[in-house]
Scaffold this motif. Structure first.
Motif, short mmCIF file in Angstrom:
data_model
loop_
_atom_site.label_atom_id
_atom_site.label_comp_id
_atom_site.label_asym_id
_atom_site.label_seq_id
_atom_site.Cartn_x
_atom_site.Cartn_y
_atom_site.Cartn_z
N PHE A 94 0.85 -1.18 0.00
CA PHE A 94 0.00 0.00 0.00
C PHE A 94 0.89 1.23 0.00
CE2 PHE A 94 0.62 -1.61 4.25
CZ PHE A 94 0.94 -0.50 5.01
N TRP A 95 0.26 2.37 -0.30
CA TRP A 95 1.02 3.60 -0.53
C TRP A 95 0.39 4.75 0.23
CZ3 TRP A 95 -0.91 0.14 -3.92
CH2 TRP A 95 -0.01 -0.59 -4.69
N GLY A 96 1.18 5.79 0.42
CA GLY A 96 0.68 7.01 1.05
C GLY A 96 1.59 8.18 0.73
N PHE A 97 1.02 9.36 0.71
CA PHE A 97 1.80 10.56 0.37
C PHE A 97 2.48 11.14 1.61
CE2 PHE A 97 -1.02 10.38 -3.30
CZ PHE A 97 -0.12 10.63 -4.32
N ILE A 98 3.60 11.79 1.37
CA ILE A 98 4.38 12.38 2.45
C ILE A 98 3.85 13.75 2.84
CG2 ILE A 98 6.70 13.19 3.07
CD1 ILE A 98 7.78 11.10 1.11
N GLY A 99 3.39 14.50 1.87
CA GLY A 99 2.89 15.85 2.14
C GLY A 99 2.14 16.38 0.94
N LYS A 100 1.88 17.67 0.94
CA LYS A 100 1.15 18.29 -0.16
C LYS A 100 1.70 19.69 -0.41
CE LYS A 100 -2.56 20.34 2.63
NZ LYS A 100 -4.03 20.49 2.79
N VAL A 101 1.39 20.20 -1.60
CA VAL A 101 1.80 21.54 -2.00
C VAL A 101 0.56 22.35 -2.34
CG1 VAL A 101 3.20 22.91 -3.59
CG2 VAL A 101 3.94 20.61 -2.95
N GLU A 102 0.46 23.53 -1.77
CA GLU A 102 -0.61 24.44 -2.13
C GLU A 102 -0.02 25.57 -2.96
OE1 GLU A 102 -2.91 25.84 1.11
OE2 GLU A 102 -3.78 23.87 1.58
N GLU A 103 -0.49 25.68 -4.18
CA GLU A 103 0.05 26.68 -5.08
C GLU A 103 -0.37 28.08 -4.66
OE1 GLU A 103 2.22 25.95 -7.23
OE2 GLU A 103 2.02 23.76 -7.11
N GLU A 104 0.25 29.04 -5.30
CA GLU A 104 0.04 30.45 -4.92
C GLU A 104 -1.40 30.89 -5.11
OE1 GLU A 104 2.02 34.84 -5.88
OE2 GLU A 104 2.67 33.04 -6.94
N ASN A 105 -2.08 30.34 -6.14
CA ASN A 105 -3.46 30.76 -6.38
C ASN A 105 -4.42 30.29 -5.30
OD1 ASN A 105 -3.32 28.08 -6.96
ND2 ASN A 105 -4.26 28.22 -8.98
N LEU A 106 -3.98 29.30 -4.50
CA LEU A 106 -4.78 28.85 -3.37
C LEU A 106 -4.45 29.62 -2.10
CD1 LEU A 106 -4.65 24.98 -3.96
CD2 LEU A 106 -6.43 26.61 -4.64
N ASN A 107 -3.37 30.37 -2.13
CA ASN A 107 -2.96 31.18 -0.99
C ASN A 107 -2.76 32.61 -1.48
OD1 ASN A 107 -2.29 29.11 1.35
ND2 ASN A 107 -1.47 28.25 -0.55
N SER A 108 -3.84 33.29 -1.73
CA SER A 108 -3.76 34.62 -2.33
C SER A 108 -3.07 35.63 -1.41
CB SER A 108 -5.16 35.12 -2.69
OG SER A 108 -6.00 35.11 -1.53
N HIS A 109 -3.09 35.36 -0.11
CA HIS A 109 -2.47 36.30 0.81
C HIS A 109 -0.99 36.01 1.04
CE1 HIS A 109 -3.68 32.76 3.11
NE2 HIS A 109 -2.79 33.10 4.03
#
Length: 549
Positions: A94-109
């Motif tokens: 089985f598999w799992g992700f280590i983390g995630k990335v939120e791009e700039e357009n999702l963090n406008s501030h």
């Protein structure tokens, strides 16, 4: 048992689990991997996750640690490159992700992307009686730590384990890996590809049948009923020219031997998988069996090369057998040596140890080579007699060919049609090799392989007849080149696949091009041998028909 893999290149950019600063157990235990797992680049090691049978855990603390700046950079780089962890529990992967990335357009501030590390893993385990049936790992997006900045960060790693009963029997637990491929859209895509390919085969067979009944039969009647002038026109007049010894005989024999060997290896693997005797998901079993079958089939390669060589010459068959042994393995070993050097420089687990390299050398020297020599000796004494060498001293002058009859155009036609028929399945096959997806329908893959072989043989027969109809008897190498041309299209498409993927870096580029070059080279030899054998059957049948008339 766990390891770290790249999302887009699992078979080579693989690292030990603790190359990232996760919580280490008190004692590291490295599993002794079989040959197949080592070739696949897997190096499994134990973790601190304690999953006892039917023991539920909620928010169990794995460890609490402070990540140094260098450790934060390692995690952030792994998240940015879409790495994931790969684990086994009771031989279920089985598999799992280590983390995630939120791009700039999702963090406008905020400026730039934000990197978040998952700190909690939720394990869902299904069991039946005292057997474990399924295991899933989910990274909880509600438990994250921002590691965007290069600063020391306090992290508390936790996990939970839920146990649920299921009615699935232990014997059927591996079927879960095929569920994704059986979803309606994916299944429809498979069947659309197969139906499209079958239609192409039927059309090609229809055209070939028309070609045979309208042209060949007509030529035979003209040959049997006409005068001497009629008999000196067309393919029926060439006689011994079509049986003239091909140029570069030893190399031609080696191509035929290697192609036959690879074809039988693929067929044996398909038969074992379809019969349920081989499980491709079990710890590198597929690679181990493939190496064993290839080694044994060296006898077939030696027999094919020596047998064909002795139809034209009683001497020099040893050179053909020797060339058969290095024609495929030579380039393959050179590419693997280069990729192994790259793996060592990157610290990847895909790098083979000296002991494993020495073991493979012993297998090839003391097992494969004797099988190859034994097949050559048998082929020397029991060669086929389908082809009788031409006794004509001089070959007839070959007339000038129109542009569409030249080998380059015929290679495009003979390669493009089979390639287009299996393009969809080829894309899914590439996705299973170069990404995290599993190709879980071996029966569909076998049908696609059969379609590829059938189209290659049909087109080879048709194009060989067209070549002979203009009194061009040099069909030996042309049949091989026409059949193997599909592999050229496959390699070109692999470059397009790489350009559209998210793969990056020198190691991924080297492995992608290296492995694809070896795969396409093997397909070239295999399809070339199939095309030649199909054309040779046509030549033999036509020659027999002329003698009968």
């Amino acid at each position: 048992m766990s390891e770290i893999k790249s999302l887009f290149l699992p078979i080579n950019e693989t690292y030990e689990y603790f190359v990232l600063p996760f919580c280490r157990p008190d004692q590291l235990i490295r599993r002794k991997e079989p040959l197949g797992e080592v070739l696949n680049g897997n190096r499994l090691i134990n973790t601190r996750y304690d999953m006892k049978f039917q023991v539920t855990k909620v928010a169990e603390i794995l460890c609490t640690k402070t990540l140094a700046r260098e450790e934060v950079v390692k995690f952030r780089d792994a998240i940015n490159r879409d790495f994931y962890f790969h684990m086994y529990y009771d031989d279920l992967q089985f598999w799992g992700f280590i983390g995630k990335v939120e791009e700039e357009n999702l963090n406008s501030h905020m400026r730039g992307p934000r990197f978040y590390l998952f700190t909690h893993v939720q394990f869902e385990v299904l069991y039946n009686s005292n057997h474990i049936i399924e295991v899933h790992a989910f990274s909880d997006p509600n438990h994250i730590v921002d590691i965007t900045e290069d600063a020391e960060t306090d992290v508390k790693f936790t996990y939970s384990v839920n146990w649920n009963a299921t009615s699935v029997q232990f014997a059927n637990r591996m079927r879960r890996y095929s569920r994704a491929a059986l979803l309606s859209p994916v299944q429809q895509l498979h069947w659309f590809s197969i139906i499209n390919s079958i239609v192409i085969i039927l059309l090609s067979m229809g055209l070939l049948a028309m070609l045979y009944w309208w042209n060949i039969k007509s030529d035979l009647r003209k040959y049997s009923n006409g005068d001497e002038d009629d008999r000196e026109i067309g393919w029926a007049f060439m006689g011994g020219d079509v049986f003239r010894c091909p140029t570069l005989l030893s190399l031609f024999c080696a191509v035929l031997g290697c192609g036959t060997q690879l074809f039988l290896v693929v067929c044996c693997l398909f038969v074992l998988i379809i019969l349920g005797l081989l499980d491709p998901y079990t710890h590198g079993t597929l690679w181990t069996v493939a190496v064993a079958i290839y080694t044994v089939m060296s006898a077939v390669a030696g027999y094919s090369a020596a047998s064909f060589h002795c139809q034209f010459s009683e001497t020099g068959w040893e050179r053909s057998v020797l060339l058969t042994g290095v024609l495929f393995m030579g380039p393959l070993l050179l590419v693997l040596s280069f990729l192994n050097t790259v793996s060592v420089s990157y610290g990847s687990t895909a790098a083979l140890s000296f002991g494993m390299i020495f073991l493979m050398f012993l297998v090839h020297t003391f097992v494969a080579a004797p099988f190859l020599a034994l097949g050559g000796i048998v082929g020397r004494h029991y060669s086929c007699t389908n082809f009788v060498p031409s006794t004509m001293r001089h070959m007839r002058e070959i007339p000038s060919l129109t542009w569409y009859r030249k080998i380059q155009i015929q290679m495009i036609l003979a390669g493009l049609l089979p390639f287009s028929a299996v393009l969809v399945e080829l894309h899914l096959f590439y996705a299973s090799i170069w990404s995290y997806k599993l190709f879980t329908l071996p029966s569909i893959l076998f049908i696609s392989f059969s379609i590829l072989v059938s189209l290659t043989a049909i087109l080879s027969v048709g194009l060989t007849y067209i070549q002979l109809s203009v009194e061009d008897p040099e069909w030996w190498w042309r049949s091989v080149l026409r059949g193997g041309s599909t592999a050229i299209f496959m390699f070109v498409y692999s470059i397009y696949f790489y350009a559209r993927s998210h793969m990056s870096g020198l190691m991924q580029l080297c492995y992608f091009l290296g492995y694809n070059a070896c795969i396409c080279y093997a397909c070239f030899l295999m399809l070339g041998a199939i095309a030649f054998r199909a054309s040779s059957m046509l030549i033999y049948q036509m020659s027999h028909s002329v003698k009968s008339e």
